[in-house]
Design a protein around this motif. Structure first.
Motif, PDB file in Angstrom:
ATOM      1  N   ARG A  15       0.836  -1.205   0.000  1.00 36.19           N
ATOM      2  CA  ARG A  15       0.000   0.000   0.000  1.00 36.19           C
ATOM      3  C   ARG A  15       0.869   1.253   0.000  1.00 36.19           C
ATOM      4  NH1 ARG A  15      -2.763  -2.654   4.317  1.00 36.19           N
ATOM      5  NH2 ARG A  15      -2.141  -0.974   5.743  1.00 36.19           N
ATOM      6  N   ILE A  16       1.910   1.232   0.813  1.00 40.89           N
ATOM      7  CA  ILE A  16       2.776   2.410   0.933  1.00 40.89           C
ATOM      8  C   ILE A  16       3.495   2.693  -0.379  1.00 40.89           C
ATOM      9  CG2 ILE A  16       4.831   3.320   2.073  1.00 40.89           C
ATOM     10  CD1 ILE A  16       3.921   1.768   4.594  1.00 40.89           C
ATOM     11  N   MET A  17       4.025   1.640  -1.015  1.00 38.21           N
ATOM     12  CA  MET A  17       4.751   1.828  -2.276  1.00 38.21           C
ATOM     13  C   MET A  17       3.822   2.385  -3.360  1.00 38.21           C
ATOM     14  SD  MET A  17       7.120  -1.603  -2.354  1.00 38.21           S
ATOM     15  CE  MET A  17       7.728  -1.229  -3.985  1.00 38.21           C
ATOM     16  N   LEU A  22       1.291   7.104  -6.591  1.00 39.92           N
ATOM     17  CA  LEU A  22       0.078   7.854  -6.918  1.00 39.92           C
ATOM     18  C   LEU A  22       0.116   9.265  -6.352  1.00 39.92           C
ATOM     19  CD1 LEU A  22      -2.511   5.002  -6.292  1.00 39.92           C
ATOM     20  CD2 LEU A  22      -1.755   5.881  -8.514  1.00 39.92           C
ATOM     21  N   SER A  23       0.669   9.412  -5.154  1.00 39.36           N
ATOM     22  CA  SER A  23       0.762  10.741  -4.550  1.00 39.36           C
ATOM     23  C   SER A  23       1.679  11.649  -5.360  1.00 39.36           C
ATOM     24  CB  SER A  23       1.271  10.644  -3.115  1.00 39.36           C
ATOM     25  OG  SER A  23       0.370   9.912  -2.305  1.00 39.36           O
ATOM     26  N   SER A  24       2.736  11.071  -5.961  1.00 34.44           N
ATOM     27  CA  SER A  24       3.641  11.879  -6.779  1.00 34.44           C
ATOM     28  C   SER A  24       2.929  12.404  -8.024  1.00 34.44           C
ATOM     29  CB  SER A  24       4.864  11.058  -7.186  1.00 34.44           C
ATOM     30  OG  SER A  24       4.484   9.988  -8.048  1.00 34.44           O
ATOM     31  N   ALA A  25       1.825  11.741  -8.415  1.00 37.02           N
ATOM     32  CA  ALA A  25       1.013  12.212  -9.545  1.00 37.02           C
ATOM     33  C   ALA A  25      -0.161  13.053  -9.051  1.00 37.02           C
ATOM     34  CB  ALA A  25       0.504  11.027 -10.358  1.00 37.02           C
ATOM     35  N   PHE A  26      -0.117  13.436  -7.757  1.00 36.92           N
ATOM     36  CA  PHE A  26      -1.075  14.354  -7.146  1.00 36.92           C
ATOM     37  C   PHE A  26      -2.461  13.743  -6.920  1.00 36.92           C
ATOM     38  CE2 PHE A  26       1.959  16.833  -9.691  1.00 36.92           C
ATOM     39  CZ  PHE A  26       2.575  17.548  -8.666  1.00 36.92           C
ATOM     40  N   TYR A  27      -2.512  12.425  -6.788  1.00 38.00           N
ATOM     41  CA  TYR A  27      -3.776  11.793  -6.419  1.00 38.00           C
ATOM     42  C   TYR A  27      -3.914  11.776  -4.900  1.00 38.00           C
ATOM     43  CZ  TYR A  27      -4.308  10.175 -11.218  1.00 38.00           C
ATOM     44  OH  TYR A  27      -4.459  10.125 -12.576  1.00 38.00           O
ATOM     45  N   ASP A  28      -5.144  11.915  -4.439  1.00 31.69           N
ATOM     46  CA  ASP A  28      -5.453  11.787  -3.016  1.00 31.69           C
ATOM     47  C   ASP A  28      -5.659  10.294  -2.737  1.00 31.69           C
ATOM     48  OD1 ASP A  28      -6.189  12.153  -0.430  1.00 31.69           O
ATOM     49  OD2 ASP A  28      -8.144  13.046  -0.861  1.00 31.69           O
ATOM     50  N   VAL A  29      -4.878   9.719  -1.844  1.00 34.44           N
ATOM     51  CA  VAL A  29      -4.848   8.263  -1.666  1.00 34.44           C
ATOM     52  C   VAL A  29      -5.452   7.860  -0.329  1.00 34.44           C
ATOM     53  CG1 VAL A  29      -3.372   6.213  -1.560  1.00 34.44           C
ATOM     54  CG2 VAL A  29      -2.804   8.079  -3.136  1.00 34.44           C
ATOM     55  N   LEU A  30      -6.370   6.899  -0.384  1.00 35.84           N
ATOM     56  CA  LEU A  30      -6.962   6.269   0.791  1.00 35.84           C
ATOM     57  C   LEU A  30      -6.476   4.828   0.858  1.00 35.84           C
ATOM     58  CD1 LEU A  30     -10.619   7.444   0.059  1.00 35.84           C
ATOM     59  CD2 LEU A  30      -8.964   8.603   1.539  1.00 35.84           C
ATOM     60  N   GLN A  31      -6.588   4.203   2.046  1.00 35.22           N
ATOM     61  CA  GLN A  31      -6.086   2.835   2.196  1.00 35.22           C
ATOM     62  C   GLN A  31      -7.067   1.966   2.968  1.00 35.22           C
ATOM     63  OE1 GLN A  31      -1.869   2.361   3.280  1.00 35.22           O
ATOM     64  NE2 GLN A  31      -1.684   4.609   3.231  1.00 35.22           N
ATOM     65  N   ALA A  32      -7.062   0.662   2.625  1.00 30.11           N
ATOM     66  CA  ALA A  32      -7.851  -0.337   3.352  1.00 30.11           C
ATOM     67  C   ALA A  32      -7.122  -1.667   3.251  1.00 30.11           C
ATOM     68  CB  ALA A  32      -9.256  -0.447   2.776  1.00 30.11           C
ATOM     69  N   ALA A  33      -7.328  -2.526   4.258  1.00 31.28           N
ATOM     70  CA  ALA A  33      -6.602  -3.792   4.320  1.00 31.28           C
ATOM     71  C   ALA A  33      -7.404  -4.979   3.811  1.00 31.28           C
ATOM     72  CB  ALA A  33      -6.143  -4.063   5.759  1.00 31.28           C
ATOM     73  N   ASP A  34      -8.729  -4.853   3.745  1.00 35.94           N
ATOM     74  CA  ASP A  34      -9.535  -5.987   3.286  1.00 35.94           C
ATOM     75  C   ASP A  34     -10.832  -5.483   2.659  1.00 35.94           C
ATOM     76  OD1 ASP A  34     -11.244  -5.312   5.455  1.00 35.94           O
ATOM     77  OD2 ASP A  34     -10.139  -6.665   6.783  1.00 35.94           O
TER      78      ASP A  34
END
Length: 476
Positions: A15-17, A22-34
């Protein structure tokens, strides 16, 4: 931000990688594990795209697609699966579940970002049309779209006739719609039925230079009015991240990087056709809503809302160019008696026939609109006072001279109309035809002033005995 993306992966490092890319392309990133957490996060944040690991607790990317499809809050969000060495069976299972694409690690960064842009672009386009449809439905201007998707027409485009024909042979048992092939220079020719295909499948040559040249067809398809909304799927004979990213950025909707697979291609084409059919329905619904907003449903004429805006444009143009235009208000005489005596169906028939006769009496550049129950407005740009007066008299005579047939009635009835007219520039009128005087005024006020003056002229026509034309003095 160009968009909001939800990453679903059990492994935090993955997820971090991906977040860093994606953040370097200026996307707002959310995360989930399942899957469960992904559904909860998406319900709160509503991302523009979900990137899910192919394998996850609770069903993987296919499980995410199934869970999202069952939730009306997020069922339209596209899902991109990323996995290690995805075999054909797992890729097809994910596509069947509703995943838009499956990318195999290691994923080329440029190709990943092109795929992300392509999916978000398509999602935003569909979402915009859906919002317009929701507005139309809220205003009572549209109906729910039917769920049936007819089998569409698909054209395979290839420079190699043998490869194209062999591909058609393998595809036909899997696809029910019309299927044919064409060389790149013939792809824009209409099919035998006279219609353009809904989907184009570009079978790329193996030679990189030929392949790059073949991709120019995507630009041609997008620039052509008949094919700009068509689905475009590019099939590469072997993975080429640079050309794949280029194809997506040119406007391709989908990309198969691992060569021709008939079952996978059929699934992807059907998904494209469903999406394109839905988008076409949404565009049609919006156009229907726009027409309903500016059109009188009984007569097919423009309504008052449209007529007033059109009158304002004509007045502005006349003020800028020194042109002349006329405004008329026509009102049927004793129309209430028709409804009371013969019924409202008879009254509707009379209004429809009046609208027909008005259209026939006017030029293509003239406007006729129904602005009230039995009241019509006519705007004639670029006309002389005498020509406008002759048209008004001709309308008045045409309606009174020919009786109107009524549904279910043996005998036609006589109908007459009174017309008040105003002109936008100085004109000589007989003393008994002059009913009002107004000083010059700005273009913004000229249209409404002329309409008011035409109304007063109409009132004078009614006072003079009806079935006649009365002119008002020019407003400027």
């Amino acid at each position: 931000m160009p968009g909001k993306i939800l990453i679903v992966d059990t492994i935090a490092t993955n997820r971090i990688m991906l977040k860093v890319k994606l953040s370097s392309a200026f996307y707002d990133v959310l995360q989930a594990a399942d899957v469960a957490e992904a559904l909860a996060v998406a319900g709160r944040e509503v991302p523009d795209l979900v990137i899910a690991a192919l394998d996850l607790p609770g069903g993987g990317a296919a499980g995410v697609a199934c869970a999202f499809a069952a939730d009306p809050r997020v069922h339209l969000i596209p899902i991109l699966a990323v996995g290690c060495a995805a075999d054909a069976a797992s890729r097809i299972a994910a596509l069947k579940a509703g995943v838009q694409d499956v990318m195999t690690k290691p994923v080329d960064d440029a190709l990943l970002l092109s795929r992300v842009r392509s999916l978000i672009r398509a999602y935003h386009a569909t979402s915009e049309w859906r919002m317009r449809e929701d507005t139309s439905q809220a205003l009572g201007l549209a109906e729910e779209s039917a769920g049936f998707v007819p089998a569409g027409r698909c054209t395979l485009v290839s420079v190699d006739a043998g490869h194209a024909k062999a591909s058609l042979h393998r595809l036909r048992p899997l696809m029910s719609g019309a299927l044919n092939w064409a060389k790149p220079g013939e792809a824009l020719l209409e099919t035998p039925g006279g219609e353009m295909p809904e989907t184009f499948v570009l079978l790329q040559p193996r030679d990189p230079l030929e392949s790059a040249a073949a991709l120019r067809l995507i630009c041609t398809l997008r620039a052509n009015a008949g094919t700009r909304h068509a689905g475009v799927l590019v099939v590469q004979p072997e993975p080429d991240a640079v050309l794949g990213a280029h194809a997506l950025d040119l406007g391709a909707d989908d990309l198969m990087s691992d060569g021709f697979d008939a079952e996978e291609l059929a699934i992807r084409v059907r998904a494209l056709q469903r999406r394109k059919h839905t988008d076409a329905q949404l565009r049609a619904t919006f156009r229907t809503g726009v027409r309903a907003a500016v059109q009188d449903p009984l007569t097919g004429l423009h309504n008052r809302r449209y007529a007033m805006h059109h009158l304002a444009r004509i007045a502005k143009h006349a003020a800028q160019t020194g042109g002349v235009f006329a405004v008329m208000v026509a009102d049927l005489d004793h129309f209430k008696n028709i409804n009371d005596t013969y019924g409202h169906a008879a009254g509707d028939a009379v209004l429809q026939e009046v609208a027909h006769r008005l259209r026939d009496a006017l030029r293509a550049s003239d406007l006729v609109a129904r602005i009230g129950g039995e009241e019509f407005m006519i705007v004639m740009p670029g006309t002389t006072p005498e020509d406008a007066r002759q048209v008004a008299v001709r309308i008045c005579n045409d309606i009174s001279a020919r009786p109107f047939d009524l549904p279910g009635k043996a005998d036609p009835i006589a109908v007459t109309v009174s017309i008040g007219m105003a002109l936008s520039s100085a004109a000589r009128t007989a003393p008994d035809e002059t009913i009002d005087t107004a000083a010059p005024m700005p273009a913004n006020d000229l249209g409404p002033a002329l309409l008011e003056q035409a109304d007063k002229a109409l009132y004078a026509a009614k006072m003079r005995g009806r079935n006649c034309v009365t002119l008002g003095r020019p407003a400027a």
